[in-house]
Write an enzyme that holds these catalytic residues in place. Structure first.
Site, PDB file in Angstrom:
ATOM      1  N   GLU A  98      -3.152  -3.516   7.725  1.00 58.49           N
ATOM      2  CA  GLU A  98      -3.151  -4.739   8.527  1.00 58.49           C
ATOM      3  C   GLU A  98      -2.832  -4.430   9.987  1.00 58.49           C
ATOM      4  OE1 GLU A  98      -1.523  -4.030   5.734  1.00 58.49           O
ATOM      5  OE2 GLU A  98      -0.958  -5.802   4.581  1.00 58.49           O
ATOM      6  N   CYS A 142       2.984  -6.535   2.868  1.00 57.97           N
ATOM      7  CA  CYS A 142       4.409  -6.289   2.701  1.00 57.97           C
ATOM      8  C   CYS A 142       5.186  -7.219   3.637  1.00 57.97           C
ATOM      9  CB  CYS A 142       4.734  -4.828   3.006  1.00 57.97           C
ATOM     10  SG  CYS A 142       4.682  -4.431   4.763  1.00 57.97           S
ATOM     11  N   HIS A 183       0.303   0.439   8.362  1.00 59.10           N
ATOM     12  CA  HIS A 183      -0.401  -0.163   7.241  1.00 59.10           C
ATOM     13  C   HIS A 183      -1.769  -0.673   7.709  1.00 59.10           C
ATOM     14  CE1 HIS A 183       3.566  -1.031   4.853  1.00 59.10           C
ATOM     15  NE2 HIS A 183       3.359   0.256   5.090  1.00 59.10           N
ATOM     16  N   CYS A 200       4.266  -6.649   7.311  1.00 56.33           N
ATOM     17  CA  CYS A 200       2.943  -7.125   7.707  1.00 56.33           C
ATOM     18  C   CYS A 200       2.857  -8.648   7.623  1.00 56.33           C
ATOM     19  CB  CYS A 200       1.867  -6.480   6.845  1.00 56.33           C
ATOM     20  SG  CYS A 200       1.709  -4.713   7.173  1.00 56.33           S
TER      21      CYS A 200
HETATM   22 ZN    ZN Z   1       2.503  -3.748   5.237  1.00 59.77          ZN
END
Ligand code: ZN
Ligand code: ZN
Lengths: 426, 194
Positions: B59, B96, B57, B99
């Site tokens: 991040e 999410c 992702h 993360c």
């Molecule tokens: Zn994430």
């Protein structure tokens, strides 16, 4: 002999919901009344129209009791009642009508609030008021139990993870991703929080497919376990004697305390927990074996995109990948490319299992949701940060787009220390 | 007040630029920047399709850049921790659960996000990992670090990107059994971060 030994160890399913205390399940109050069996059909039909049991669908409308002299007594639930409300004032007029036309005498009683999640729960519920029980509509292999052969395999892979966790002085967490349909290790990794070589590519593939010695060495370990018989793994064993501060998922915030200065070949990476590294390796393996989608038009296969909880049977997938373990990577790659017609690439880790020595933290557990792992096996719970039952319970978060099944392989703490000390040289 | 507001929007626009890069690369359009002392020191965008690693992702991408950079510069772990505790993340979609946990592990100071993530969100939607602040009783290792978190910054822009992405269909995603066309914002966000 081996099977006998495995029988002494247990694999426990960790359900999506925290199981209720069997004898103390949450209840709700309802109005009920005894009815004449002759009127039962009529009354129930009418009740279903005027007072459906919206939030108590698992509760049966009628309770049947056989009295002493063989007499049958039927009672029916009229509607829900709020606590302390023993007046029928709030009951809708249509129901009032029914009550008076059949001369019913309502009383307050209790029913179980939640549908039973196990047969045992259901049996207890029915002692209060009958409910219906629907065993899960989907099945992930193992929830209903493992065959001897399967549990033998599960123990071998778990021992492989334990061996890895203890292989280098400090005990860390370790992860082994497995394709259960081919009984094949896809990737394996230790925590790399404090020993992350920058040479990523190097670390990724070597661990992939070709661990010829895997099973033979695991067998030896199994036999060692056997000599220390009857592990009584009970609640008291949940507390391990040692703190295992090297295990990243147990102490996710510990890294900041390290005074370690980075050296040329080692980096610290606070997020490189074993499961994260294993996922990365499995992705690297995927890219390596199936280099490019554009070239061959290959599309990843996800068997059950819309209903992941029915968790795609790996049997549907071709077993071509890696079944011949003795090849080196290049041969493997060549073989797979030449058999592209037969070969279907699984989508991410669909159909794969992961073995972890410790219950993963929230970050790792969510990573395994993202990567579509099918089953998680762990040996020791993680009271600090565990996300599969200890602190959070991601397998029960309904909103997630994928759900794995979670199992704990009950092993004694000593198993960690037996891995290496007693493996005879071969 | 107004200044900090427009500054927040300026930085979120940079995150959206990153999301656009993801879109151009046929990735789910989520992007982020990390800010330290008012300066953007790292950026990232979703890279899950390219890597076939669904954990890549935005991040995670941005964090990896920093970790590598800081250690190349010879920072110790406690110095790295000190750095993160002064960093602010601007991300187009609510982090999410993975993360958000990672950001808590790193001890980031603050997070601003665009749209919420109804399906996987770890900053209030599903779990509230940003509130996860428990100091251990013996004052040794903390059992969780929280961070300040503000959502809804340029949320409609973030949603629009995702809607566009899913309406044109994600050519890299496995064929879903249902059409990809999105009926509502809610459904659309359910597809975020796949
Ligand atoms: Zn994430
Ligand atoms: Zn972890």
């Amino acid at each position: 002999m081996m099977n006998k030994q495995f029988d002494t160890c247990e694999i426990v399913h960790i359900p999506e919901k925290e199981p209720h205390d069997l004898h103390n399940q949450p209840t709700e109050f309802v109005f009920a009344s005894a009815i004449d069996p002759q009127n039962a059909n009529h009354i129930v039909r009418r009740l279903n129209q005027i007072a459906p049991l919206e939030n108590l669908r698992h509760v049966k409308r009628i309770q049947k009791k056989v009295l002493e002299r063989g007499q049958v007594q039927l009672s029916v639930i009229l509607c829900a009642a709020s606590e302390g409300d023993n007046q029928l004032d709030s009951v809708p007029p249509a129901l009032q009508e029914l009550i008076s036309s059949f001369q019913l005498s309502p009383f307050i009683t209790k029913v179980c609030k939640y549908a039973a999640t196990s047969k045992e729960e259901w049996q207890e519920q029915c002692k209060i008021w009958p409910t219906s029980y629907h065993p899960r509509t989907y099945n992930i292999d193992g929830i209903t139990g493992f065959s001897d052969e399967n549990s033998e395999c599960i123990f071998k892979f778990m021992q492989s993870a334990m061996e890895l966790a203890t292989s280098d002085g400090v005990v860390v967490n370790a992860a082994v991703i497995v394709d259960p349909s081919a009984k094949q290790i896809i990737s394996r990794a230790r925590d790399q929080v404090f020993a992350w070589s920058t040479n990523k590519e190097n670390s990724s593939i070597d661990s992939s497919c070709n661990r010829k010695s895997e099973f033979s060495s695991s067998d030896v370990i199994s036999n060692n376990f056997a000599t220390h018989e009857s592990f009584q793994v009970n609640e008291s064993n949940n507390q391990l004697k040692q703190p295992y501060t090297g295990v990243a998922c147990l102490y996710p915030w510990q890294w900041a305390k390290q005074q370690l200065h980075s050296q040329s070949s080692y980096y610290c990476h606070p997020l490189r927990h074993a499961a994260m590294v294993a996922v990365e390796s499995s992705a690297a393996r995927d890219r390596y074996i199936f280099p490019s989608e554009e070239n061959n038009g290959e599309k990843p296969l996800e068997l059950d995109h819309e209903n992941p909880s029915s968790t795609s049977s790996p049997a549907k997938r071709q077993k071509t990948v890696c079944t011949t373990v003795e090849n080196d990577d290049d041969q493997l790659k060549a073989r797979n490319q030449s058999s592209n017609q037969l070969l279907e690439r699984p989508y991410l880790c669909t159909g794969y299992d992961i073995y972890l020595v410790w219950e993963p933290c929230t970050m790792c557990a969510m990573a395994l949701v993202h990567q579509r792992i099918r089953r998680i096996f762990y040996a020791f719970p993680n009271r600090n940060a565990g996300a599969l039952g200890s602190v959070h319970r991601l397998q029960g978060e309904k909103s997630l787009n994928h759900h794995y099944a979670v199992f704990r392989v009950l092993l004694p703490e000593e198993a960690l220390h037996k891995c290496h000390t007693e493996v005879p040289q071969t | 007040m107004n200044d900090s507001c427009s500054e927040t929007v300026r930085l979120m626009k940079l995150a959206i630029d990153q999301a656009n890069l993801a879109m151009d690369a046929l990735e789910v359009p989520v992007g982020c920047v990390i800010v330290h002392d008012g300066k953007v020191i790292s950026s990232g965008r979703n890279r899950t399709t390219e890597t076939r690693n669904a954990t890549r992702h935005a991040e995670m991408e941005a964090v990896d850049v920093l970790l590598e950079q800081w250690q190349k510069n010879g920072l110790s772990m406690s110095e790295v921790a000190e750095k993160f505790s002064n960093c602010t993340l601007y991300v187009t979609c609510e982090p999410c659960i993975m993360c958000a946990s990672a950001l808590s592990i790193l001890g980031i100071k603050e997070v601003f996000y665009g749209c919420s993530n109804d399906k996987f969100g770890g900053c209030g939607s599903i779990l509230s990992l940003h509130q996860n602040s428990t100091d251990s009783p013996n004052n040794e290792v903390p059992l969780g670090k929280g961070f300040k978190c503000t959502g809804g910054i340029m949320a409609s822009e973030a949603v629009l990107l995702l809607r566009t992405f899913y309406e044109q269909g994600n050519p890299n995603a496995p064929k879903p059994h249902r059409p990809v066309a999105v009926a509502s914002d809610k459904n659309e966000l359910e597809l975020v971060h796949q």
